[in-house]
Design a protein around this motif. Sequence first.
Motif, PDB file in Angstrom:
ATOM      1  N   ALA A 129      16.076  -8.771  12.028  1.00  0.00           N
ATOM      2  CA  ALA A 129      14.675  -8.932  12.583  1.00  0.00           C
ATOM      3  C   ALA A 129      13.503  -8.777  11.618  1.00  0.00           C
ATOM      4  CB  ALA A 129      14.455  -8.517  13.796  1.00  0.00           C
ATOM      5  N   ILE A 130      12.767  -9.431  11.678  1.00  0.00           N
ATOM      6  CA  ILE A 130      11.526  -9.284  10.833  1.00  0.00           C
ATOM      7  C   ILE A 130      10.389  -9.107  11.814  1.00  0.00           C
ATOM      8  CG2 ILE A 130      12.300 -10.373   8.722  1.00  0.00           C
ATOM      9  CD1 ILE A 130      10.678 -12.738   9.350  1.00  0.00           C
ATOM     10  N   TYR A 131       9.118  -8.577  11.324  1.00  0.00           N
ATOM     11  CA  TYR A 131       8.117  -8.433  12.230  1.00  0.00           C
ATOM     12  C   TYR A 131       6.958  -8.392  11.245  1.00  0.00           C
ATOM     13  CZ  TYR A 131      11.385  -6.457  15.419  1.00  0.00           C
ATOM     14  OH  TYR A 131      12.541  -6.311  16.145  1.00  0.00           O
ATOM     15  N   ALA A 132       5.635  -9.260  11.600  1.00  0.00           N
ATOM     16  CA  ALA A 132       4.565  -9.343  10.815  1.00  0.00           C
ATOM     17  C   ALA A 132       3.293  -8.525  11.333  1.00  0.00           C
ATOM     18  CB  ALA A 132       4.214 -10.853  10.616  1.00  0.00           C
ATOM     19  N   TYR A 133       2.674  -8.025  10.344  1.00  0.00           N
ATOM     20  CA  TYR A 133       1.574  -7.045  10.839  1.00  0.00           C
ATOM     21  C   TYR A 133       0.462  -7.411   9.562  1.00  0.00           C
ATOM     22  CZ  TYR A 133       4.913  -4.076  13.288  1.00  0.00           C
ATOM     23  OH  TYR A 133       5.968  -3.626  13.919  1.00  0.00           O
ATOM     24  N   ASP A 134      -0.801  -7.448  10.319  1.00  0.00           N
ATOM     25  CA  ASP A 134      -2.146  -7.641   9.467  1.00  0.00           C
ATOM     26  C   ASP A 134      -2.680  -6.292   9.439  1.00  0.00           C
ATOM     27  OD1 ASP A 134      -2.566 -10.542   8.845  1.00  0.00           O
ATOM     28  OD2 ASP A 134      -1.828 -10.411  10.919  1.00  0.00           O
ATOM     29  N   LEU A 135      -2.928  -5.673   8.395  1.00  0.00           N
ATOM     30  CA  LEU A 135      -3.460  -4.206   8.001  1.00  0.00           C
ATOM     31  C   LEU A 135      -4.800  -4.357   7.362  1.00  0.00           C
ATOM     32  CD1 LEU A 135       0.121  -2.484   7.260  1.00  0.00           C
ATOM     33  CD2 LEU A 135      -1.090  -2.998   9.736  1.00  0.00           C
ATOM     34  N   LYS A 136      -5.466  -3.309   7.736  1.00  0.00           N
ATOM     35  CA  LYS A 136      -6.787  -2.886   6.724  1.00  0.00           C
ATOM     36  C   LYS A 136      -6.249  -1.744   6.226  1.00  0.00           C
ATOM     37  CE  LYS A 136     -11.502  -1.805   6.644  1.00  0.00           C
ATOM     38  NZ  LYS A 136     -12.892  -1.481   7.460  1.00  0.00           N
ATOM     39  N   VAL A 137      -6.461  -1.517   4.863  1.00  0.00           N
ATOM     40  CA  VAL A 137      -6.105  -0.517   4.122  1.00  0.00           C
ATOM     41  C   VAL A 137      -7.373  -0.127   3.316  1.00  0.00           C
ATOM     42  CG1 VAL A 137      -3.460  -0.748   4.133  1.00  0.00           C
ATOM     43  CG2 VAL A 137      -4.857  -1.823   2.269  1.00  0.00           C
ATOM     44  N   VAL A 138      -7.400   1.446   3.442  1.00  0.00           N
ATOM     45  CA  VAL A 138      -8.613   1.875   2.445  1.00  0.00           C
ATOM     46  C   VAL A 138      -8.205   3.173   1.508  1.00  0.00           C
ATOM     47  CG1 VAL A 138     -10.764   3.141   2.481  1.00  0.00           C
ATOM     48  CG2 VAL A 138     -10.104   1.322   4.312  1.00  0.00           C
ATOM     49  N   GLY A 139      -8.373   3.362   0.358  1.00  0.00           N
ATOM     50  CA  GLY A 139      -7.974   4.331  -0.558  1.00  0.00           C
ATOM     51  C   GLY A 139      -9.146   5.004  -1.115  1.00  0.00           C
ATOM     52  N   SER A 140      -8.974   6.064  -1.247  1.00  0.00           N
ATOM     53  CA  SER A 140     -10.030   7.081  -1.800  1.00  0.00           C
ATOM     54  C   SER A 140      -9.510   7.894  -2.737  1.00  0.00           C
ATOM     55  CB  SER A 140     -10.826   7.730  -0.838  1.00  0.00           C
ATOM     56  OG  SER A 140     -11.478   6.754   0.160  1.00  0.00           O
ATOM     57  N   PRO A 141      -9.874   8.309  -4.009  1.00  0.00           N
ATOM     58  CA  PRO A 141      -9.421   9.204  -4.708  1.00  0.00           C
ATOM     59  C   PRO A 141      -9.861  10.800  -4.235  1.00  0.00           C
ATOM     60  CG  PRO A 141     -11.442   8.274  -5.666  1.00  0.00           C
ATOM     61  CD  PRO A 141     -11.147   7.682  -4.605  1.00  0.00           C
ATOM     62  N   VAL A 142      -8.822  11.502  -4.569  1.00  0.00           N
ATOM     63  CA  VAL A 142      -8.861  13.046  -4.182  1.00  0.00           C
ATOM     64  C   VAL A 142      -8.380  13.951  -5.409  1.00  0.00           C
ATOM     65  CG1 VAL A 142      -8.211  14.913  -2.581  1.00  0.00           C
ATOM     66  CG2 VAL A 142      -8.728  12.610  -1.758  1.00  0.00           C
ATOM     67  N   PHE A 143      -9.241  14.733  -5.938  1.00  0.00           N
ATOM     68  CA  PHE A 143      -8.688  15.811  -7.050  1.00  0.00           C
ATOM     69  C   PHE A 143      -8.434  17.152  -6.141  1.00  0.00           C
ATOM     70  CE2 PHE A 143     -10.930  12.345  -8.986  1.00  0.00           C
ATOM     71  CZ  PHE A 143      -9.951  11.938 -10.065  1.00  0.00           C
ATOM     72  N   LEU A 144      -7.309  17.557  -6.623  1.00  0.00           N
ATOM     73  CA  LEU A 144      -6.842  18.928  -6.278  1.00  0.00           C
ATOM     74  C   LEU A 144      -6.121  19.809  -7.101  1.00  0.00           C
ATOM     75  CD1 LEU A 144      -7.338  20.769  -3.433  1.00  0.00           C
ATOM     76  CD2 LEU A 144      -4.866  20.111  -3.006  1.00  0.00           C
ATOM     77  N   GLU A 145      -6.725  21.017  -7.526  1.00  0.00           N
ATOM     78  CA  GLU A 145      -5.979  21.712  -8.527  1.00  0.00           C
ATOM     79  C   GLU A 145      -5.421  21.093  -9.568  1.00  0.00           C
ATOM     80  OE1 GLU A 145      -2.931  24.000  -6.825  1.00  0.00           O
ATOM     81  OE2 GLU A 145      -4.115  25.146  -5.451  1.00  0.00           O
ATOM     82  N   GLY A 146      -6.551  20.201 -10.134  1.00  0.00           N
ATOM     83  CA  GLY A 146      -6.699  19.345 -11.210  1.00  0.00           C
ATOM     84  C   GLY A 146      -5.644  18.174 -11.447  1.00  0.00           C
ATOM     85  N   GLU A 147      -5.243  17.973 -10.058  1.00  0.00           N
ATOM     86  CA  GLU A 147      -4.006  16.809 -10.030  1.00  0.00           C
ATOM     87  C   GLU A 147      -4.834  15.827  -9.143  1.00  0.00           C
ATOM     88  OE1 GLU A 147       0.091  17.211  -9.524  1.00  0.00           O
ATOM     89  OE2 GLU A 147      -0.204  19.306  -9.497  1.00  0.00           O
ATOM     90  N   ARG A 148      -4.449  14.595  -9.494  1.00  0.00           N
ATOM     91  CA  ARG A 148      -4.996  13.401  -8.664  1.00  0.00           C
ATOM     92  C   ARG A 148      -4.159  12.942  -7.534  1.00  0.00           C
ATOM     93  NH1 ARG A 148      -6.954   8.567 -12.388  1.00  0.00           N
ATOM     94  NH2 ARG A 148      -7.887  10.511 -13.266  1.00  0.00           N
ATOM     95  N   TYR A 149      -4.792  12.726  -6.463  1.00  0.00           N
ATOM     96  CA  TYR A 149      -4.107  12.250  -5.103  1.00  0.00           C
ATOM     97  C   TYR A 149      -5.233  11.101  -4.781  1.00  0.00           C
ATOM     98  CZ  TYR A 149      -1.681  16.609  -5.547  1.00  0.00           C
ATOM     99  OH  TYR A 149      -0.703  17.683  -5.916  1.00  0.00           O
ATOM    100  N   VAL A 150      -4.331  10.251  -3.748  1.00  0.00           N
ATOM    101  CA  VAL A 150      -5.186   9.114  -2.654  1.00  0.00           C
ATOM    102  C   VAL A 150      -5.044   9.313  -1.358  1.00  0.00           C
ATOM    103  CG1 VAL A 150      -4.911   6.579  -2.574  1.00  0.00           C
ATOM    104  CG2 VAL A 150      -4.660   7.508  -4.787  1.00  0.00           C
ATOM    105  N   THR A 151      -5.997   9.298  -0.932  1.00  0.00           N
ATOM    106  CA  THR A 151      -6.064   9.382   0.909  1.00  0.00           C
ATOM    107  C   THR A 151      -5.777   7.982   0.977  1.00  0.00           C
ATOM    108  OG1 THR A 151      -8.406   9.225   0.893  1.00  0.00           O
ATOM    109  CG2 THR A 151      -7.537  11.342   0.839  1.00  0.00           C
ATOM    110  N   PHE A 152      -4.808   7.610   1.985  1.00  0.00           N
ATOM    111  CA  PHE A 152      -4.765   6.054   1.939  1.00  0.00           C
ATOM    112  C   PHE A 152      -4.692   5.799   3.604  1.00  0.00           C
ATOM    113  CE2 PHE A 152      -1.491   2.671   2.695  1.00  0.00           C
ATOM    114  CZ  PHE A 152      -2.107   1.595   1.842  1.00  0.00           C
ATOM    115  N   ALA A 153      -5.642   5.144   4.078  1.00  0.00           N
ATOM    116  CA  ALA A 153      -5.875   5.028   5.411  1.00  0.00           C
ATOM    117  C   ALA A 153      -5.270   3.433   5.843  1.00  0.00           C
ATOM    118  CB  ALA A 153      -7.097   5.347   5.958  1.00  0.00           C
ATOM    119  N   ILE A 154      -4.556   3.268   7.129  1.00  0.00           N
ATOM    120  CA  ILE A 154      -4.049   2.174   7.772  1.00  0.00           C
ATOM    121  C   ILE A 154      -4.717   1.969   8.785  1.00  0.00           C
ATOM    122  CG2 ILE A 154      -1.948   0.749   8.001  1.00  0.00           C
ATOM    123  CD1 ILE A 154      -0.684   2.451   6.150  1.00  0.00           C
ATOM    124  N   THR A 155      -5.379   0.627   9.236  1.00  0.00           N
ATOM    125  CA  THR A 155      -5.625   0.270  10.421  1.00  0.00           C
ATOM    126  C   THR A 155      -4.868  -0.994  10.803  1.00  0.00           C
ATOM    127  OG1 THR A 155      -7.965   1.353  10.294  1.00  0.00           O
ATOM    128  CG2 THR A 155      -7.546  -0.203  12.064  1.00  0.00           C
TER     129      THR A 155
END
Length: 384
Positions: A129-155
């Motif tokens: 089976a397949i299911y379809a979704y429409d999502l709003k996604v937001v990404g923001s950069p985050v730096f912690l202890e010299g490393e790069r991360y992304v906070t990724f939010a889904i609605t």
Amino acid sequence: MTTVLPTRFAPAERAESDVLLKQASMFKGNPLVSLLDSVTDLIMILNSYRQIVYANRNLLHLLDMQDAREIIGMRPGELFSCEHAGCVPGGCGTSEFCRNCGAVKVIMCALGNGRTEDECRLTQRKGDAIYAYDLKVVGSPVFLEGERYVTFAITDMSHEKRRRALERIFFHDILNTAGGLRNLARMVLEEVPLKLKDETLLLHKFSSELVDEIMAQRVLLAAENEELSVDPQSLRPGEVLRTVCELYASHEVGEGRRISVEESLCDVAFISDPTLLKRVLANLVKNALEATPRGGEIRLGYSVGERELLFHVWNASVIPAESRSAIFQRSFSTKGVGRGLGTYSIKLLATNYLKGDVFFTTSETAGTRFTVRLPMNLAQLAAA
């Protein structure tokens, strides 16, 4: 050391398991985690390889998990069983289909130090089976202890998207039906015997009012959804007021009431959207008529400033003191439950689309006067 895999879009490499565990441990007890756990969106933190190193409480609850250990190292498309995530060895983000994925684009942009948002259409495959979704996604950069991360939010916007699609279908179909009824009444009016003339006139009148009410609701919904287009044209204020006056001269709400248009010596040209402006003024006129007893009068007029044009609608009634501060709020009405979109739509259209304003004065001695203040040239403001 990372594993080199082919890709059609985003890098396919992944972090080693010991690096992942170290990264995930950095977020345990972190103040950022407490903040992300308190929001209702689905949020994850991704490392520079787009792999999950943290998932907030709401996401874990959706997945029926107690902690994020089972999903550490996965990518978003793999977590949600995207049908394209498993079709190539590199996984989520590496197929040719991922080039058009809003989620991957947002993550890549955030890894490049830019916060961004987009829409993502996800086709989830579960078994056959397949299911379809429409999502709003937001990404923001985050730096912690010299490393790069992304906070990724889904609605999840699936329900909203379906509702809007159904609204468009509904308005299209019901306007076709109501418009057909009105056109039929107009045709019958030309052929009907004299003894049925009055009844046919009523049929045509009510069907025309029905079409107008449906159009008003469609315009309001489009305005709220920021889907309404503006068409600036050259207009004459006197002609606009006379058109609105004629509209309600034969309307049921205007029966037994007089509508007068104050003459002005300065009938200059101005540029605005005729459809939206007439709807704003028509709503003001309708409200004024409803507040006026039989035998009463309302007055329409305008004045011209250096860079603005002011339309006004007056009636002799007074707005109660307890209602004045809420008069333009959505769903507020002095006419009972189920009303209240008239003045709200006036404010919405005049402010957001005609780039003007609406205000009123009211007193026992002077009555109530609503004023619509508009720029002389909407096209210039729209272009700016």
